[in-house]
Scaffold this active site. Structure first.
Site, PDB file in Angstrom:
ATOM      1  CG  ASN A 531      -1.939  -1.097   1.193  1.00 58.74           C
ATOM      2  OD1 ASN A 531      -2.886  -1.281   0.115  1.00 58.74           O
ATOM      3  ND2 ASN A 531      -1.877  -1.953   2.168  1.00 58.74           N
ATOM      4  CE1 TYR A 532       0.579   4.537   3.624  1.00 62.08           C
ATOM      5  CE2 TYR A 532       0.346   2.238   4.382  1.00 62.08           C
ATOM      6  CZ  TYR A 532       0.070   3.599   4.416  1.00 62.08           C
ATOM      7  OH  TYR A 532      -1.237   3.551   5.266  1.00 62.08           O
ATOM      8  CG  LEU A 533       7.058   0.498   0.167  1.00 62.31           C
ATOM      9  CD1 LEU A 533       7.743  -0.781   0.522  1.00 62.31           C
ATOM     10  CD2 LEU A 533       7.756   1.746   0.830  1.00 62.31           C
TER      11      LEU A 533
END
Length: 574
Positions: A531-533
DNA sequence: ATAAAAACTTAGCACCCATGTT
DNA sequence: AACATGGGTGCTAAGTTTTTAT
């Protein structure tokens, strides 16, 4: 294998190209959507005759639906939830609503209920299931259902649906101290379900003898079906799989927004530092909150309705009781100690030195307040986000999390990757970079139940391998001296040398594995990875160091990140 | 302007099954 | 063959943000 891969690659580019042409300029709209509708939870089979429920020690016949309700409780009997008062209270209250009047007058106290026989029956059943062969488990039937209901057609492409099954009834288990735990989550029927599809598609048919709540044709939203859930009254949706175009594009967009933040983050940081000196309290609070969100990757922190959910907070909803101020601590000046429950009731605990100005501001915010008062009483997420929107188009609080996570990965990869390491060591470096991000975002997990044991067995494997290496080296030495003494064939030496080398590699691999696992004990890498990288960072890294992308992303992840795998070359800079 | 509802993303955990080990 | 183990997956709760209603 190779030709298959390149075929896939070509297909992907082709598909993206096709989509490019067919898409509306506004990527969120679709022009044609056809699907088969959701799969409903199967009805419960009645309990066999020999399984009973006892009340005050006496056998008691329950008729459905009460039996079905009691079933949930008996299934969960050994779960720690069922020992909690709130759980039992909520369960019993909802059960009584389902009882016949006769039962209602008879069954008045949960303590007098004995579900152990029912519980045992369900345990035995799940044991039996484990023994079953594949056919008995109806694997083929499940595959057929997946094939029929698991896909839809959107903009002429067959797309995988994320969750095509309606959630079955059961007892609600919230996370943490949830005031509604134990409540009955009711069965969803076709009459509860709204279908969304295109006007000109074949409408999904409701099961025989039933009808949908509504069939609508709204191409501004992406869900295929929805229903209202009875615990919180919120809407649940059936949507597409992350591998779908509509999700992939959104994901890409998200990272592009974060990259735009990269360009103006210095300016924004200068701005909020300046605002720490503002004459207006609300601006100071906003600036300090933003500093936390940026520096500590805290979540925005919306207000929550009391009594509806577990008591958790994010940045804007922090209360006085969640921070402690130390003018000096362990040789550091101006330390703030955070201790609160965040999303999913995961504890956030951190001691962190801050700038003097922030510290003074915090002291000011705390003046004349009680423990349960809001730290930022002049601030909420909508004020904050409105401000962010003015600083940059599309900027919201969570963009900072995405930005800081991705930039950290990129930096850490640069720092940690050494060119002459072999592939497993490089993968370890990747995992370490990933881990730095997971720590930043506070992505925790419960240590695996078997952690200690599996660590030990790995250690003994390492020891055994060391022994083996020692022995192999000795053999090599002997062979070498034999060669000298007897002018024997050097082929033997070569073989021995190769053996030593092989064992050294194996040992190294095991040791890397052990380090990795130890460091990973309480940290979950998956969430940040998913979800973030920005996946393009990882893809570029793989290409740069000739690491097969399979070492970093499994099949599902490769499907989700197909866009990035196609797009990024080794020079990609976040 | 504010509140509420809707839509969509993020999150940890239980369970399953492939894989390797004894 | 029995067993352990760890990764992958499904599930659905719990957030954030956007949209709509008041």
């Amino acid at each position: 294998m190779k030709s298959k891969l390149s075929f896939l690659l070509i297909t992907h580019i082709f598909v993206y190209f096709r989509w490019e042409e067919e898409r509306y300029t506004d990527g969120s709209k679709w022009r044609f959507l056809e699907h088969k509708g959701p799969v409903f939870a199967p009805a419960y089979e009645p309990l066999p005759e020999h399984v009973h429920f006892y009340y005050e020690g006496k056998m008691s016949n329950l008729s459905p639906p009460a039996e079905e309700v009691a079933t949930f409780f008996s299934k969960m009997l050994d779960h720690e939830y069922t020992t909690k008062d709130i759980f039992r209270k909520n369960f019993f209250k909802d059960w009584r609503k389902e009882m016949t009047s006769e039962e209602k007058s008879k069954i008045t106290d949960l303590k007098k209920c004995d579900f152990s026989e029912m519980s045992q029956y369900f345990k035995a059943q799940s044991e039996a299931r484990k023994q079953m062969t594949k056919e008995e488990k109806l694997v083929q039937e499940n595959e057929r259902i997946l094939e029929e209901y698991g896909f839809c057609v959107m903009d002429n492409h067959k797309e995988r649906i994320g969750n095509f099954r309606i959630e079955p009834p059961g007892l609600f288990r919230g996370r943490g101290d949830h005031p509604k735990m134990g409540m009955l989550k009711r069965r969803i029927r076709p009459e509860d379900v709204i279908i969304n599809c295109s006007k000109d598609s074949k409408h999904p048919k409701p099961p025989p003898g039933t009808r949908w709540k509504e069939v609508r044709h709204d191409n501004k939203v992406t869900w295929l079906a929805s229903w209202t859930e009875n615990i919180q009254g919120s809407i649940k949706y059936i949507m597409l799989n992350p591998s779908s175009r509509i999700k992939g594009e959104k994901d890409w967009q998200k990272y592009e927004t974060a990259r735009r933040l990269k360009k103006c983050v210095d300016h924004i940081r200068a701005q909020y530092r300046d605002d720490w000196k503002s004459k207006e309290m609300r601006i100071r609070q906003r600036a300090v909150a933003l500093y936390f969100i940026d520096k500590l990757a805290l979540r925005a922190g919306n207000e929550k309705e009391e009594g509806e959910t577990a008591d958790t907070v994010g940045c804007c909803s922090l209360r006085v009781e969640h921070i402690k101020l130390y003018p000096e601590l362990d040789g550091q000046d101006f330390v703030v100690e955070f201790d609160f429950l965040g999303k999913d009731s995961i504890r956030y605990y951190n001691k962190i030195p801050v700038e003097k100005r922030v510290f003074k501001n915090l002291q000011l915010f705390l003046e004349n307040k009680q423990a349960e008062d809001d730290l930022f009483d002049r601030l909420n997420t909508s004020i904050l986000n409105k401000h962010l929107q003015e600083l940059m188009d599309g900027l919201t609080a969570k963009v900072f999390r995405t930005y800081n996570a991705s930039i950290t990965l990129q930096q850490q990869l640069k720092v940690l990757t050494s060119p002459d390491e072999n592939v497993p060591a490089k993968v370890l470096s990747y995992n370490r970079a990933n881990r730095a991000v997971a720590i930043l975002c506070n992505h925790q997990r419960a240590p695996p139940k078997t952690f200690e044991k599996s660590m030990q067995s790995l250690q003994s494997k390492i020891d055994a391998k060391k022994q083996q290496l020692f022995a192999a080296k000795k053999e090599l030495k002997v062979a070498k001296s034999d060669t000298k003494t007897f002018h024997a064939v050097s082929r033997v030496v070569e073989t021995k040398r190769k053996a030593v080398q092989r064992i050294e590699e194996q040992l190294m691999k095991l040791e890397v594995q052990a380090t990795d696992r130890e460091e990973n004990k309480q940290i979950a890498l998956g969430t940040s990875k998913l979800n973030y990288l920005d996946p393009r960072i990882s893809v570029a890294w793989c290409k740069k160091w000739s690491i097969p992308v399979e070492k970093i992303y499994n099949k599902t992840q490769r499907e989700k990140f197909a866009w990035a795998i196609d797009m990024a070359d080794e020079d990609f800079e976040f």
